[in-house]
Design a protein around this motif. Structure first.
Motif, PDB file in Angstrom:
ATOM      1  N   VAL A   9       0.810  -1.223   0.000  1.00  0.00           N
ATOM      2  CA  VAL A   9       0.000   0.000   0.000  1.00  0.00           C
ATOM      3  C   VAL A   9       0.843   1.274   0.000  1.00  0.00           C
ATOM      4  O   VAL A   9       0.701   2.125  -0.888  1.00  0.00           O
ATOM      5  N   ALA A  67      -7.860   7.149   5.410  1.00  0.00           N
ATOM      6  CA  ALA A  67      -7.924   5.689   5.339  1.00  0.00           C
ATOM      7  C   ALA A  67      -7.000   5.066   6.391  1.00  0.00           C
ATOM      8  O   ALA A  67      -7.361   4.060   7.020  1.00  0.00           O
ATOM      9  N   ALA A  71      -7.947   2.660   9.480  1.00  0.00           N
ATOM     10  CA  ALA A  71      -7.306   1.376   9.754  1.00  0.00           C
ATOM     11  C   ALA A  71      -7.041   1.228  11.251  1.00  0.00           C
ATOM     12  O   ALA A  71      -7.183   0.133  11.807  1.00  0.00           O
ATOM     13  N   LEU A 135      -8.111  -1.245   2.624  1.00  0.00           N
ATOM     14  CA  LEU A 135      -6.996  -0.498   2.058  1.00  0.00           C
ATOM     15  C   LEU A 135      -6.701  -0.907   0.617  1.00  0.00           C
ATOM     16  O   LEU A 135      -6.444  -0.063  -0.233  1.00  0.00           O
ATOM     17  N   SER A 139      -9.632   1.890  -0.702  1.00  0.00           N
ATOM     18  CA  SER A 139      -8.850   3.131  -0.661  1.00  0.00           C
ATOM     19  C   SER A 139      -7.852   3.239  -1.806  1.00  0.00           C
ATOM     20  O   SER A 139      -7.732   4.306  -2.416  1.00  0.00           O
TER      21      SER A 139
END
Length: 174
Positions: A9, A67, A71, A135, A139
């Motif tokens: 990510v 985001a 989390a 994620l 996202s």
């Protein structure tokens, strides 16, 4: 080799946020301190039913910094506050997003990867995710979408941009 959630990510998000920064720099240089020109550009839409350029930059912040906060907290709701209307305010949002990405550690993401995360819009709409799936499947595509839409709006306005302006700084082998 197993890939951590952080590796899957964060480097990509930083690449896209870097690209968004450079797009914003080009937009600001184009307007050359002309506030009327700045307002007009930031309100430009790709299509009538889409939100304007300023919203696209704000959404890059939403789908990275917010985001990551989600989390940690297990809850994400879209930020409904007005989007910033100046280059300076948008740059501050992108700076916050970059800082948030750089601040989160690999182990911190691994520790929450399988936790529950609820996406909701008021009481009307709810989606249940694991953090890692939020994620990776929500996202990340949204961040790509909003960065690409900002690029597309600027192309529509005649900016001299190419694919490399969107790709940003790639992670090349040394």
């Amino acid at each position: 080799m197993a890939v951590s959630l952080h590796y899957a990510v964060i480097p990509t998000w930083l690449q896209l946020l870097g690209s968004a920064h450079k797009l914003l720099d080009k937009a600001e240089a184009h307007c050359d301190s002309d506030t009327a020109k700045e307002r007009e550009l930031l309100e430009t839409r790709l299509a009538d039913d889409m939100l304007p350029l300023a919203y696209q930059f704000k959404s890059c912040w939403t789908h990275s910094k917010l985001a990551l906060e989600a989390a940690r907290s297990g809850s994400f709701s879209p930020d409904m506050s007005p989007y910033p209307t100046t280059f300076a305010a948008l740059r501050a949002k992108l700076d916050e997003a970059v800082s948030a990405c750089k601040a989160i550690g690999e182990q911190e993401l691994e520790d929450v990867a399988e936790n529950d995360l609820v996406f909701s819009i008021g009481e009307k709409f709810r989606l249940d995710f694991a953090v890692q799936d939020f994620l990776l499947s929500f996202s990340t595509p949204n961040l790509h979408f909003h960065c690409a839409t900002a690029y597309d709006i600027m192309r529509k306005k005649g900016f001299d941009l190419g694919k490399r302006d969107f790709l940003g700084r790639m992670r090349l082998k040394a």
